[in-house]
Design an enzyme around this catalytic site. Structure first.
Site, PDB file in Angstrom:
ATOM      1  N   ASP A  77       0.792  -1.226   0.000  1.00 51.11           N
ATOM      2  CA  ASP A  77       0.000   0.000   0.000  1.00 51.11           C
ATOM      3  C   ASP A  77       0.829   1.283   0.000  1.00 51.11           C
ATOM      4  O   ASP A  77       1.774   1.423   0.778  1.00 51.11           O
ATOM      5  CB  ASP A  77      -0.882   0.064   1.251  1.00 51.11           C
ATOM      6  CG  ASP A  77      -1.737  -1.160   1.450  1.00 51.11           C
ATOM      7  OD1 ASP A  77      -1.737  -2.043   0.579  1.00 51.11           O
ATOM      8  OD2 ASP A  77      -2.414  -1.234   2.482  1.00 51.11           O
ATOM      9  N   ARG A 122      -7.780   0.026  11.514  1.00 48.61           N
ATOM     10  CA  ARG A 122      -6.528   0.382  10.852  1.00 48.61           C
ATOM     11  C   ARG A 122      -6.705   1.434   9.746  1.00 48.61           C
ATOM     12  O   ARG A 122      -7.799   1.828   9.384  1.00 48.61           O
ATOM     13  CB  ARG A 122      -5.876  -0.864  10.257  1.00 48.61           C
ATOM     14  CG  ARG A 122      -6.706  -1.700   9.292  1.00 48.61           C
ATOM     15  CD  ARG A 122      -5.862  -2.894   8.848  1.00 48.61           C
ATOM     16  NE  ARG A 122      -6.563  -3.829   7.983  1.00 48.61           N
ATOM     17  CZ  ARG A 122      -7.181  -4.923   8.398  1.00 48.61           C
ATOM     18  NH1 ARG A 122      -7.223  -5.214   9.684  1.00 48.61           N
ATOM     19  NH2 ARG A 122      -7.770  -5.750   7.527  1.00 48.61           N
ATOM     20  N   ASP A 123      -5.546   1.865   9.228  1.00 48.62           N
ATOM     21  CA  ASP A 123      -5.384   2.649   8.011  1.00 48.62           C
ATOM     22  C   ASP A 123      -5.911   4.081   8.139  1.00 48.62           C
ATOM     23  O   ASP A 123      -6.775   4.517   7.363  1.00 48.62           O
ATOM     24  CB  ASP A 123      -6.059   1.955   6.820  1.00 48.62           C
ATOM     25  CG  ASP A 123      -5.593   0.521   6.630  1.00 48.62           C
ATOM     26  OD1 ASP A 123      -4.538   0.175   7.183  1.00 48.62           O
ATOM     27  OD2 ASP A 123      -6.290  -0.244   5.939  1.00 48.62           O
ATOM     28  N   GLU A 159     -10.629  -1.574   3.788  1.00 48.84           N
ATOM     29  CA  GLU A 159      -9.296  -1.073   4.124  1.00 48.84           C
ATOM     30  C   GLU A 159      -9.064   0.293   3.495  1.00 48.84           C
ATOM     31  O   GLU A 159      -9.808   0.738   2.617  1.00 48.84           O
ATOM     32  CB  GLU A 159      -8.222  -2.049   3.627  1.00 48.84           C
ATOM     33  CG  GLU A 159      -8.294  -3.420   4.268  1.00 48.84           C
ATOM     34  CD  GLU A 159      -7.086  -4.266   3.938  1.00 48.84           C
ATOM     35  OE1 GLU A 159      -6.455  -4.735   4.895  1.00 48.84           O
ATOM     36  OE2 GLU A 159      -6.772  -4.472   2.750  1.00 48.84           O
TER      37      GLU A 159
END
Length: 870
Positions: free
Chosen positions: A56, A183-184, A239
Site C-alpha cells: 500500500d 486500521r489505516d 481497508e
C-alpha cells in the site's frame, strides 16, 4: 493493510537464507542478476523499490516542492512481512528517488498503513512556528509480548527534517478501540463554514465494513464523530479509506464529498479492488448519495430456493468422518453457522452453506434432473474461490511403481538407513516426518518445516538413492511453498538424471498436497535421483513431498474445487466458484444450447483448506440473465491490479491526485519479479463529473506523464478493420508507450487492439458489442501460470458515444496496461508479464468488421532508474 492469516505452521519473519552446498548442477542453474532497472518486467515509468516487497501507498504528501511517497515495505525480503514504511521522493510525480527506510517495524509492532499531514500551525507541539512538523498517523499492529498484543491501534510519529527521519511519539497509541482490525488512518484538516476547523481522521473497522470518523485539535487526542457503512460491496474486509471534497465539473458552488474504501476480497474483477461513494459531509457525518440496492433475481421458474427446511430434490453426500454431519448437514441453514463470518446476500429462510464443521469436511450435492426450457439459469453463489481444474476429486495415486515405499519407514527408522544423504537441517536422520500432512497418503512425508528445531527458516538438501527410470512419468504429491520467481531462495523437489537437474516441482503456497508430475519417457533406463532443496526463509519457506510413483498413466491434479456445476449427459458443461467471500452474489449461465435437454445442478465442496466451503441459493430458470450486485457499484478501477489507492495531502490549488498499488492479494506474493515485488500505478488526477446517475469520478494520469512522450511514432485513421488480427508496422511497436485509439465497433462482435505481442502471445484490449463492455484479456499475455488466479479477463461497462465510437487511452509499461475509456469515465488496470521482446501492436475484429477512426502511438521515456540504464 490486510493481515495475511497463515493456516499452517509457519513463520512470517524473513532472515538471511541458509547457506547450502548444493553442487555444481544446482549452482549453475541460478541465472546471473540483471542490471538495476533492466531486470525482466521492471517498469520503466512506474515506481518500484530497488529491491524487496512493497504494498500500500502510505503518507503521500506534497511539501516544499517535493512529493513524498511512503509505502508498506519489507526491508528484509521479497514477500509480505516485517512491515515498515519505505520512502521515495519526486519533484514531478514521474521521476522517483528511493530514500532510506522511514519508519521501521520493531519487536513490538509492525507499521501498517496511514497518512502524513503538514501541521502548519504546529497544533501538535512537536515543532515550532518557524519549523512546523510533518505528522504521520499510522496503524500499530502489535505483536506477541506487547502490552497491546493482538490489537491494531493508531499511532503517531513526527519529522522535523521535512520527512527524512521520524520519531515515534512516546505516548503511542493515540487512538485505541481495543480492536484487532482497526486500521489505516487518513487524516485531513476540515474547515467549517464559520471558519473554525479541526483535524478529521477516517479509519476502518475492517471486518465490520465500517469507516470510523474522529476529530482532533492537536493530532494526539481524538474523539469519535460518526461512522459510515456497511454499504455496497462488503464481500471482503474494508481497508485504506480516503475522504475528500471535489467540485462537480469544477463548479465551486457545487461541492460533493468522496469516500474511497478498498475491499479485499470481493472486488468487481475478483480479489482486491477500490470502491467509492459520493455524498455530503456536515463536519460530523458523511451521507452517501450513491448507495445501491441489492440486485434482484429476474422472474422465472424456481428450481430450488432451500426455504422449506429440507433438501428435497437433492442427493446429499456428507463427509462420514465429520461429527457435525458436514459439510452440508441434513437441511439448509438459516445464514451463518458457528465459527463463520456473517453470511449475507442470500434470499428467504435458507441456503446451502458447506461450512458446517468448518472448512475441513468435504462433500457434494446433486439435484434431480430437470428440463432446460429457458435461456438462463440464475443463482446466488459465495464462499471459496477454488475453480474446477479436472475430473479428479479423489486422492488416489496413479497405478505404477511406488518409490521409496512412500516414506513409510518402520517405527524408529529414518531415511539414513535407506541410502538417503543430506545437508543442513535435512540430514536424513531428521526424516521422514511421521505426522502426515493435508491430503498425504499414509503417515510419513518429507516436510522441511518439521526438521531440527522446526520452522520455515531452516533448510538444506536431502537426496535419494539412485533408481532406474522405467515408466513414462513420475507423479508425486507436493505441498508447501513456492519460490520459482526468486532464484536466491530455491525451494523445490528436483529430478536428477545422471547427476544433472532435468525437472523440478514445488508447492503452491498452500498446506494441502496435490498431484504433480514429470514427463520422463526420454530418460527410460537411465539412473535417477530425487533431491529436495530448501533455501527458503519466511512464510511458506518449506516443502512437503509424498508418495512418488513411476507410472504410464496421466497424472491428474486433484480438483480441490468449491463450485456450482451444471451437468448435461453426466458431463460438466458450466462451472462457477465463489469469490472468497461470505456475501452471496448473482451468477448466470447462458444455457440456450441445451434447450429441451435434461440437466442437473451439482454443488461441490472438495476443499479442506482456507475458504474451503461453498454457498449457494435460489436456482432459477429465466428468460433474463441475472446481473451481479457487485457490477452495479461504483469502482475506482475495474481491473485486478489497482488497490489501496489514496490521495496526496497538501496539494496546491486543491488538486486531487491518487496513487494505487498495482497488485492483487490473490497472487501478490507470487508475481514473477525479482529482486523487487510490486509496483505503484501512474499518479492520477481525479475529478467529479455530472452523469445520468449523479456526480461520478473521472480519472486521467497527471500531465507530467504526458511530458515523457515526444512526437507519435505511428498514426493511422479512417480504415476498415476486417475480421481477423492485423499486425501494425514496426514503428507502432513499443513496451513503454501511450496508445490513443478511437474506433467504431461496427458489425464486429469484438474489436480493438492487442499489445505486448510477439506473434504468439499478446494482451487483448477490446470492446464487446453485445455486452457493451471494454475488456482486457491477459490469458495469453505471456507468463500467466505462476498462480491459478492470474490468467483472466477483466471488463468494464462502457457506452459508445453519440457517434457510436469507443475512445481509449492506454498506457503501456513493461509489465502493465492501464486503460482509460471515454475520457476517463472508466478505468481498468492489469499487470501483465509479456514474453521477452514482446512489443508488437495489432488491430483486430471478430464476428464482423469495425472502423478505425484514429490511432496514435507515442513512445514514452523511461523515468525510473535512468542513471542505472544509461
Amino acid at each position: 493493510m490486510t493481515i495475511r492469516t497463515v493456516r499452517t505452521k509457519q513463520s512470517i519473519s524473513l532472515v538471511t537464507a541458509v547457506s547450502l552446498s548444493l553442487g555444481m548442477g544446482l549452482a549453475s542453474a541460478i541465472p546471473a542478476a540483471a542490471d538495476l532497472g533492466d531486470e525482466p518486467y521492471r517498469p520503466g515509468m512506474h515506481f518500484t523499490p530497488e529491491k524487496n516487497w512493497m504494498n500500500d501507498p502510505n503518507g503521500m504528501v506534497f511539501h516544499k516542492g517535493v512529493y513524498h511517497l511512503y509505502y508498506q515495505h519489507n526491508p528484509k525480503g521479497n514477500t509480505w512481512g516485517n512491515m515498515s514504511w519505505g520512502h521515495a521522493t519526486s519533484k514531478d510525480l514521474v521521476h522517483w528517488e528511493e530514500q532510506p527506510l522511514a519508519i521501521a517495524g520493531d519487536a513490538e509492532e509492525d507499521i501498517f498503513s496511514g497518512s502524513v499531514v503538514v501541521d502548519k500551525d504546529n497544533s501538535s507541539g512537536f515543532g515550532t512556528a518557524e519549523n512546523p512538523p510533518l505528522i504521520a498517523l499510522y496503524t500499530s499492529a502489535y505483536k506477541t509480548g506487547s502490552e497491546h498484543e493482538g490489537l491494531q491501534a493508531q499511532s503517531l510519529a513526527y519529522s522535523l527534517d521535512d520527512g527524512q527521519t521520524w520519531t515515534k511519539y512516546k505516548n503511542n497509541p493515540v487512538l485505541n478501540r481495543n480492536s484487532a482490525n482497526f486500521r489505516d488512518p487518513k487524516v485531513f484538516w476540515y474547515t467549517a463554514e464559520d471558519g473554525s476547523g479541526y483535524w478529521v481522521m477516517t479509519a476502518v473497522e475492517a471486518a465490520e465494513h465500517k469507516v470510523m470518523l474522529y476529530k482532533s485539535k492537536n493530532l494526539k487526542d481524538w474523539t469519535e464523530l460518526s461512522e459510515f457503512g456497511p454499504a455496497n460491496a462488503t464481500g471482503g474486509v474494508w481497508e485504506c479509506p480516503d475522504f475528500f471534497p471535489l467540485a462537480v465539473d469544477g463548479d465551486p458552488e457545487n461541492v460533493k464529498w468522496v469516500m474511497v474504501v478498498s475491499l479485499s476480497p470481493g472486488g468487481v474483477a475478483g480479489g482486491s479492488a477500490g470502491q467509492y461513494f459520493v455524498g455530503d459531509f456536515d463536519g460530523t457525518t458523511f451521507t452517501s448519495e450513491s448507495n445501491k440496492p441489492a440486485a434482484e433475481m429476474p422472474e422465472g421458474t424456481v428450481l430450488s430456493g432451500f426455504n422449506d427446511g429440507t433438501y428435497d430434490g437433492w442427493t446429499v453426500t456428507n463427509d462420514p468422518k465429520n461429527d457435525q454431519n458436514g459439510p452440508f448437514g441434513a437441511m439448509p441453514v438459516a445464514g451463518t453457522v458457528p465459527g463463520q463470518q456473517e453470511v449475507s446476500g442470500y434470499k428467504g429462510a435458507g441456503l446451502v452453506n458447506s461450512f458446517l464443521g468448518g472448512d475441513q469436511p468435504m462433500g457434494s450435492m446433486l439435484s434431480d434432473p430437470f428440463t432446460v426450457n429457458q435461456d438462463y439459469l440464475n443463482f446466488l453463489v459465495g464462499g471459496g474461490n477454488h475453480p474446477r481444474v479436472s475430473d479428479k476429486r479423489d486422492n488416489t495415486a496413479p497405478a505404477g511403481e511406488l518409490l521409496f515405499d512412500g516414506f513409510e519407514v518402520p517405527q524408529g527408522s529414518d531415511l539414513s538407513e535407506f541410502g538417503w544423504t543430506g545437508t543442513g537441517s535435512l540430514v536424513p536422520e531428521n526424516l521422514p516426518f511421521a505426522g502426515g500432512g493435508n491430503m498425504a497418503i499414509g503417515s510419513h512425508v518429507i516436510n522441511t518445516f518439521e526438521v531440527g528445531a522446526a520452522g520455515d527458516d531452516q533448510g538444506g538438501t536431502v537426496t535419494s538413492p539412485e533408481f532406474i527410470i522405467s515408466k513414462n512419468r513420475i507423479g508425486m504429491l507436493v505441498g508447501g511453498g513456492n519460490r520459482k520467481n526468486d532464484s536466491s531462495q530455491k525451494l523445490e523437489a528436483q529430478l536428477l538424471v545422471n547427476g544433472e537437474v532435468v525437472d523440478t516441482a514445488a508447492g503452491d503456497n498452500a498446506g494441502v498436497l496435490n498431484w504433480k508430475s514429470w514427463e520422463v519417457e526420454q530418460y527410460e533406463g537411465q539412473n535417477a535421483q530425487i533431491r529436495v532443496v530448501d533455501q527458503a526463509t519466511g512464510g511458506w519457506g518449506h516443502l512437503t513431498l509424498d508418495h512418488i510413483v513411476q507410472t504410464d498413466e496421466q497424472v491428474l491434479q486433484r480438483s480441490d474445487e468449491t463450485t456450482v456445476n451444471l451437468l448435461v449427459d453426466d458431463k460438466v458443461v458450466r462451472s462457477t466458484t465463489g469469490g472468497n467471500s461470505e456475501s452471496l452474489d448473482f451468477a448466470s449461465w447462458n444455457v440456450k444450447e441445451f434447450a429441451g435437454q435434461q440437466a442437473q445442478i451439482e454443488i461441490v465442496d472438495n476443499n479442506r483448506d482456507g475458504w474451503g466451503h461453498i454457498l449457494a441459493d435460489e436456482f432459477t430458470l429465466s428468460g433474463i440473465a441475472a446481473k451481479s450486485s457487485v457490477e452495479n457499484y461504483d469502482w475506482l478501477d475495474y481491473g485486478r491490479d489497482y488497490y489501496a489507492s489514496v490521495s496526496f495531502a497538501n496539494m496546491p490549488q486543491d488538486q486531487r491526485v491518487m496513487l494505487g498499488w498495482m497488485n492483487n492479494w490473490d497472487y501478490a506474493n507470487e508475481i514473477p519479479t525479482d529482486p523487487w515485488r510490486s509496483t505503484m500505478s501512474l499518479p492520477r488526477k481525479v475529478e467529479l463529473t455530472q452523469t445520468e446517475e449523479g456526480p461520478r469520478l473521472t480519472q486521467a494520469p497527471v500531465e507530467q506523464v504526458g511530458k515523457l512522450g515526444g512526437k507519435p511514432s505511428y498514426k493511422d485513421q479512417n480504415r476498415t478493420i476486417t475480421e481477423g488480427t492485423h499486425p501494425l508496422p514496426a514503428q507502432a511497436s513499443g513496451s513503454i508507450a501511450k496508445v490513443d485509439l478511437v474506433f467504431n465497433p461496427g458489425t464486429a462482435k469484438t474489436s480493438g487492439i492487442t499489445v505486448h505481442g510477439d506473434g504468439t502471445n499478446s494482451t487483448v484490449i477490446g470492446y464487446d458489442s453485445e455486452a457493451k463492455k471494454v475488456y482486457v484479456d491477459r490469458r495469453n499475455s505471456g507468463n500467466v501460470d505462476f498462480h491459478s488466479a492470474f490468467a483472466s479477463v477483466e471488463d468494464m461497462p462502457v457506452k459508445v458515444d453519440s457517434n457510436g465510437d469507443v475512445t481509449m487511452r492506454v498506457y503501456l509499461d513493461r509489465s502493465s496496461v492501464e486503460v482509460f475509456a471515454q475520457d476517463g469515465q472508466r478505468t481498468l488496470t492489469d499487470l501483465v508479464f509479456p514474453n521477452e521482446g514482446a512489443d508488437q501492436l495489432a488491430l483486430f475484429a471478430d464476428g464482423g468488421t469495425a472502423k478505425l477512426r484514429s490511432l496514435k502511438v507515442t513512445p514514452l521515456e523511461q523515468s525510473m532508474f535512468i542513471s542505472a540504464t544509461r
